[in-house]
Write an enzyme that holds these catalytic residues in place. Structure first.
Site, PDB file in Angstrom:
ATOM      1  N   CYS A   1       4.771 -13.072  25.475  1.00  9.57           N
ATOM      2  CA  CYS A   1       5.874 -10.959  26.502  1.00  9.57           C
ATOM      3  C   CYS A   1       6.803 -11.816  26.811  1.00  9.57           C
ATOM      4  CB  CYS A   1       4.796 -10.853  26.625  1.00  9.57           C
ATOM      5  SG  CYS A   1       3.245 -10.644  26.327  1.00  9.57           S
TER       6      CYS A   1
ATOM      7  N   HIS B   1       8.333  -4.984  30.641  1.00  6.20           N
ATOM      8  CA  HIS B   1       7.824  -5.126  29.806  1.00  6.20           C
ATOM      9  C   HIS B   1       6.196  -4.322  29.569  1.00  6.20           C
ATOM     10  CE1 HIS B   1       4.495  -7.255  26.755  1.00  6.20           C
ATOM     11  NE2 HIS B   1       4.088  -7.546  27.510  1.00  6.20           N
TER      12      HIS B   1
ATOM     13  N   ASN C   1       0.810  -2.843  24.242  1.00  3.50           N
ATOM     14  CA  ASN C   1       1.844  -3.996  23.723  1.00  3.50           C
ATOM     15  C   ASN C   1       2.285  -4.722  23.319  1.00  3.50           C
ATOM     16  OD1 ASN C   1       2.675  -6.749  25.218  1.00  3.50           O
ATOM     17  ND2 ASN C   1       0.523  -7.213  25.808  1.00  3.50           N
TER      18      ASN C   1
HETATM   19  N1  ACO Z   1     -13.111  -0.187  26.237  1.00  3.77           N
HETATM   20  C1  ACO Z   1     -14.393   0.091  26.688  1.00  3.77           C
HETATM   21  N2  ACO Z   1     -14.572  -0.861  27.722  1.00  3.77           N
HETATM   22  C2  ACO Z   1     -14.291  -2.353  27.942  1.00  3.77           C
HETATM   23  C3  ACO Z   1     -12.874  -2.020  27.153  1.00  3.77           C
HETATM   24  C4  ACO Z   1     -12.797  -1.315  26.277  1.00  3.77           C
HETATM   25  N3  ACO Z   1     -11.751  -1.809  25.189  1.00  3.77           N
HETATM   26  N4  ACO Z   1     -12.600  -3.739  27.769  1.00  3.77           N
HETATM   27  C5  ACO Z   1     -13.552  -4.118  28.355  1.00  3.77           C
HETATM   28  N5  ACO Z   1     -13.891  -3.724  28.967  1.00  3.77           N
HETATM   29  C6  ACO Z   1     -15.350  -3.304  29.807  1.00  3.77           C
HETATM   30  C7  ACO Z   1     -15.913  -4.097  29.974  1.00  3.77           C
HETATM   31  O1  ACO Z   1     -16.735  -5.000  29.369  1.00  3.77           O
HETATM   32  C8  ACO Z   1     -16.054  -4.582  31.833  1.00  3.77           C
HETATM   33  O2  ACO Z   1     -17.403  -3.971  31.592  1.00  3.77           O
HETATM   34  P1  ACO Z   1     -18.054  -4.528  32.879  1.00  3.77           P
HETATM   35  O3  ACO Z   1     -18.397  -3.536  33.725  1.00  3.77           O
HETATM   36  O4  ACO Z   1     -19.642  -3.920  31.845  1.00  3.77           O
HETATM   37  O5  ACO Z   1     -18.699  -6.021  32.882  1.00  3.77           O
HETATM   38  C9  ACO Z   1     -15.604  -3.234  32.188  1.00  3.77           C
HETATM   39  O6  ACO Z   1     -14.880  -2.644  30.605  1.00  3.77           O
HETATM   40  C10 ACO Z   1     -13.971  -3.178  32.460  1.00  3.77           C
HETATM   41  O7  ACO Z   1     -13.035  -4.635  32.299  1.00  3.77           O
HETATM   42  P2  ACO Z   1     -12.099  -5.350  33.348  1.00  3.77           P
HETATM   43  O8  ACO Z   1     -11.376  -7.113  32.039  1.00  3.77           O
HETATM   44  O9  ACO Z   1     -12.906  -5.347  34.180  1.00  3.77           O
HETATM   45  O10 ACO Z   1     -11.167  -3.703  33.116  1.00  3.77           O
HETATM   46  P3  ACO Z   1      -9.661  -4.102  33.893  1.00  3.77           P
HETATM   47  O11 ACO Z   1      -9.021  -2.735  34.597  1.00  3.77           O
HETATM   48  O12 ACO Z   1      -9.191  -5.567  34.726  1.00  3.77           O
HETATM   49  O13 ACO Z   1      -8.946  -3.172  32.970  1.00  3.77           O
HETATM   50  C11 ACO Z   1      -6.819  -4.777  31.014  1.00  3.77           C
HETATM   51  C12 ACO Z   1      -8.998  -4.561  31.910  1.00  3.77           C
HETATM   52  C13 ACO Z   1      -6.385  -3.347  30.872  1.00  3.77           C
HETATM   53  C14 ACO Z   1      -6.870  -5.797  30.261  1.00  3.77           C
HETATM   54  C15 ACO Z   1      -6.271  -4.978  32.431  1.00  3.77           C
HETATM   55  O14 ACO Z   1      -6.728  -6.222  33.051  1.00  3.77           O
HETATM   56  C16 ACO Z   1      -4.755  -6.353  32.305  1.00  3.77           C
HETATM   57  O15 ACO Z   1      -3.872  -5.077  32.086  1.00  3.77           O
HETATM   58  N6  ACO Z   1      -4.565  -7.038  32.501  1.00  3.77           N
HETATM   59  C17 ACO Z   1      -3.245  -7.535  32.496  1.00  3.77           C
HETATM   60  C18 ACO Z   1      -2.533  -7.910  31.193  1.00  3.77           C
HETATM   61  C19 ACO Z   1      -1.467  -8.453  30.522  1.00  3.77           C
HETATM   62  O16 ACO Z   1      -0.140  -8.330  31.491  1.00  3.77           O
HETATM   63  N7  ACO Z   1      -0.965  -9.651  29.742  1.00  3.77           N
HETATM   64  C20 ACO Z   1       0.356  -9.913  30.043  1.00  3.77           C
HETATM   65  C21 ACO Z   1       0.678  -9.703  28.483  1.00  3.77           C
HETATM   66  S1  ACO Z   1      -0.032  -9.678  27.715  1.00  3.77           S
HETATM   67  C22 ACO Z   1       0.762 -11.492  26.666  1.00  3.77           C
HETATM   68  O17 ACO Z   1       1.347 -12.167  27.012  1.00  3.77           O
HETATM   69  C23 ACO Z   1       0.603 -11.611  24.624  1.00  3.77           C
END
Ligand code: ACO
Length: 306
Positions: free
Chosen positions: A96, A233, A263
């Site tokens: 990314c 990004h 993304n």
């Molecule tokens: N739909 C519904 N529920 C979901 C989903 C989904 N698609 N995905 C996960 N959940 C659930 C999980 O199982 C979890 O359930 P639980 O509490 O019962 O265990 C709950 O939702 C919360 O999950 P988290 O992973 O804690 O959610 P979070 O608030 O952290 O959001 C996210 C997740 C959006 C992925 C966030 O962490 C994020 O944006 N991270 C950064 C991503 C990023 O910047 N990547 C870098 C660039 S990408 C690259 O380089 C290719």
């Protein structure tokens, strides 16, 4: 593909995806449509827009983590597709952060005098490396491409110069496990799928992006308020808004396209630049801060006078 459509095949909801990430829709490349096809379309549009013939290009740098083939580079496919017969062409891989890495490479080729007219492309088909049963990752990514033409010009070395004023690149390979693809030609012999520790990346993103944005501003004695547009990004709306606040400028200065593209990895910054320009937000002379973090981990920033 809308969130609604996705929720028919995987256990998720429009509400969850919007609230956690800001994503509403994403584009998925058609069968038989490769990263190079997206890249050629974006590159041709950029050349037309700049009024530059493909034959004038002497360098093509493509940022991608989803090449058409293991080799040759997808940049060479783009070179052929454009008919840019005078251009050297190669891929840069920083996931990314790829677009900022590619921009830095092209900018430095120009600064050194080894290139005069360079094409920088970010193109990805992440839909091909997603596990469509893993709701934690498959809802977050989309396919796309964007491109930028850079040309050598005289500068005074002042902040008023137009062009890429500085780039700032970093990597910490020890954080590999936060975000990677579990396959490759030299390890498994398979393509693999994206594996991500979302919360870990989130925490690191907030720290690293603040550091590298601060580094870019400090390099020019700037403060957040001096920037006209922040073009980050597009990985998560919460991260982008948090960063704008931390750097001391309002959300109204953020270019946001994650809602419609999700993304798109290395394509997200050039797509956001294009949208910002079409919307009449980014104008000639504006000062932009670009920043990104991605697999590697890699992260980086750039200060650009449009
Ligand atoms: N739909 C519904 N529920 C979901 C989903 C989904 N698609 N995905 C996960 N959940 C659930 C999980 O199982 C979890 O359930 P639980 O509490 O019962 O265990 C709950 O939702 C919360 O999950 P988290 O992973 O804690 O959610 P979070 O608030 O952290 O959001 C996210 C997740 C959006 C992925 C966030 O962490 C994020 O944006 N991270 C950064 C991503 C990023 O910047 N990547 C870098 C660039 S990408 C690259 O380089 C290719």
């Amino acid at each position: 593909m809308t969130n609604e459509e996705l929720s028919r095949t995987v256990d998720t909801s429009d509400e969850w995806i919007r609230e956690r990430s800001g994503i509403e829709t994403r584009h998925i490349a058609a069968q038989g449509e490769f990263t190079s096809h997206l890249g050629i379309a974006a590159a041709q549009a950029a050349l037309d827009d700049a009024g530059i013939e493909a034959g004038e290009l002497d360098l093509i740098v493509l940022a991608t983590s989803t090449p058409d083939e293991t080799f040759p580079s997808t940049a060479s496919r783009i070179q052929a597709g454009l008919g840019a017969v005078n251009a050297a062409a190669f891929d840069v891989q920083a996931v990314c952060t790829g677009f900022i890495y590619a921009l830095a490479v092209a900018d430095n080729f120009i600064r050194c005098g080894q290139a005069r007219t360079a094409l920088v492309v970010g193109a990805e088909t992440f839909s091909r490396i997603l596990d469509w049963n893993d709701r934690a990752t498959c809802v977050l990514f989309g396919d796309g491409a964007g491109a930028l033409v850079l040309q050598a010009g005289e500068g005074s070395g002042e902040i008023s110069d137009r062009g890429v004023l500085s780039t700032h690149l970093h990597c910490d390979g020890r954080d590999h496990d936060c975000l990677y693809v579990d396959g490759g030609p030299s390890s498994t012999g398979t393509v693999g799928v994206v594996k991500m520790q979302g919360q870990e990346i989130f925490k690191k993103a907030v720290v690293r992006l603040a550091e590298v944005a601060g580094e870019a501003l400090a390099a020019h004695g700037l403060e957040g308020g001096d920037i006209d547009w922040m073009v980050p990004h597009q990985a998560n709306l919460r991260i982008m808004k948090g960063m704008a606040k931390k750097l001391g400028f309002g959300e109204e200065k953020l270019i946001v396209t994650i809602d419609r593209h999700a993304n798109t990895s290395a394509a997200s910054i050039p797509l956001a630049l294009d949208w910002g320009r079409r919307e009449g937000k980014i104008q000639p002379g504006h000062l932009l801060l670009l920043e990104a973090i991605g697999g590697g981990l890699t992260w980086g920033s750039a200060i650009v006078r449009w």
